[in-house]
Design a protein around this motif. Sequence first.
Motif, short mmCIF file in Angstrom:
data_model
loop_
_atom_site.label_atom_id
_atom_site.label_comp_id
_atom_site.label_asym_id
_atom_site.label_seq_id
_atom_site.Cartn_x
_atom_site.Cartn_y
_atom_site.Cartn_z
N ILE A 6 -114.34 -18.67 32.17
CA ILE A 6 -114.52 -18.81 30.71
C ILE A 6 -113.36 -19.53 29.94
N LYS A 7 -112.25 -19.37 30.23
CA LYS A 7 -110.87 -20.00 29.97
C LYS A 7 -111.33 -21.45 30.11
N LEU A 8 -111.44 -21.70 31.49
CA LEU A 8 -111.66 -23.46 31.98
C LEU A 8 -112.74 -23.93 30.81
N LEU A 9 -113.97 -23.28 30.72
CA LEU A 9 -115.01 -23.84 29.73
C LEU A 9 -114.45 -24.09 28.62
N ILE A 10 -113.77 -23.27 28.07
CA ILE A 10 -113.46 -23.08 26.55
C ILE A 10 -112.55 -24.61 26.35
N SER A 11 -111.37 -24.34 27.48
CA SER A 11 -110.40 -25.70 27.38
C SER A 11 -111.05 -27.01 27.57
N ALA A 12 -112.33 -27.04 28.42
CA ALA A 12 -113.01 -27.98 28.46
C ALA A 12 -113.63 -28.42 26.96
N LEU A 99 -100.63 -32.73 20.72
CA LEU A 99 -100.55 -31.93 19.45
C LEU A 99 -101.87 -31.34 18.89
N LEU A 100 -103.02 -32.22 19.09
CA LEU A 100 -104.49 -32.00 18.59
C LEU A 100 -104.80 -30.71 19.62
N ILE A 101 -104.62 -30.86 20.77
CA ILE A 101 -105.12 -30.13 21.80
C ILE A 101 -104.48 -28.64 21.42
N SER A 102 -102.99 -28.72 21.38
CA SER A 102 -102.24 -27.75 20.98
C SER A 102 -102.62 -26.94 19.89
N ILE A 103 -103.09 -27.31 18.75
CA ILE A 103 -103.37 -26.90 17.56
C ILE A 103 -104.92 -26.35 17.74
N THR A 106 -104.61 -23.12 19.79
CA THR A 106 -104.00 -21.94 19.12
C THR A 106 -105.20 -21.26 18.26
N ILE A 107 -105.81 -22.30 17.57
CA ILE A 107 -107.02 -21.61 16.70
C ILE A 107 -108.07 -20.74 17.50
N VAL A 108 -108.37 -21.44 18.88
CA VAL A 108 -109.35 -20.83 19.70
C VAL A 108 -108.67 -19.52 20.14
N ASP A 109 -107.22 -19.37 20.28
CA ASP A 109 -106.84 -18.22 20.83
C ASP A 109 -106.81 -17.17 19.84
N MET A 110 -106.70 -17.36 18.56
CA MET A 110 -106.57 -16.76 17.32
C MET A 110 -108.03 -16.04 17.07
N LEU A 111 -109.13 -17.01 17.48
CA LEU A 111 -110.65 -16.44 17.04
C LEU A 111 -111.01 -15.69 18.39
N MET A 112 -110.66 -15.83 19.41
CA MET A 112 -111.19 -14.95 20.91
C MET A 112 -110.29 -13.80 20.76
N PRO A 113 -111.10 -12.67 21.02
CA PRO A 113 -110.45 -11.40 21.22
C PRO A 113 -109.83 -11.41 22.60
#
Length: 116
Positions: A6-12, A99-103, A106-113
């Motif tokens: 799941i993390k791999l697919l989200i990163s993709a 920089l864009l990928i880092s931002i 960060t947004i995805v990490d805040m949204l994912m429980p």
Amino acid sequence: MKSLIIKLLISALVLLLGDFLMDSVTISPYYYAIILAVILGVLNSFAKPILKILAFPLTILTLGLFSFVISACIILLADGLMGTHFETTGFWSALGFSLLISILNTIVDMLMPDRE
């Protein structure tokens, strides 16, 4: 194992979103974003710590800003490894993409429980 996939697919998906937002970065065909996510994960696990150790004095002198240059170097390494399937137009586009990928991450990490 399921959470790793799941993390791999989200990163993709984040990489594809970065490709969509930046004209200077190209991932083609789109399913290569999964391979790029794996390559970036491996480079961030093995090459980035070595580069951080080697560049530690510069990182101290620039008050941590040199770490962005290290991230851009990782993107450029991935560009070289992926051939024509992942291309950046140069150092500045790699820096902007990192920089864009880092931002976005960060947004995805805040949204994912946290489900650990």
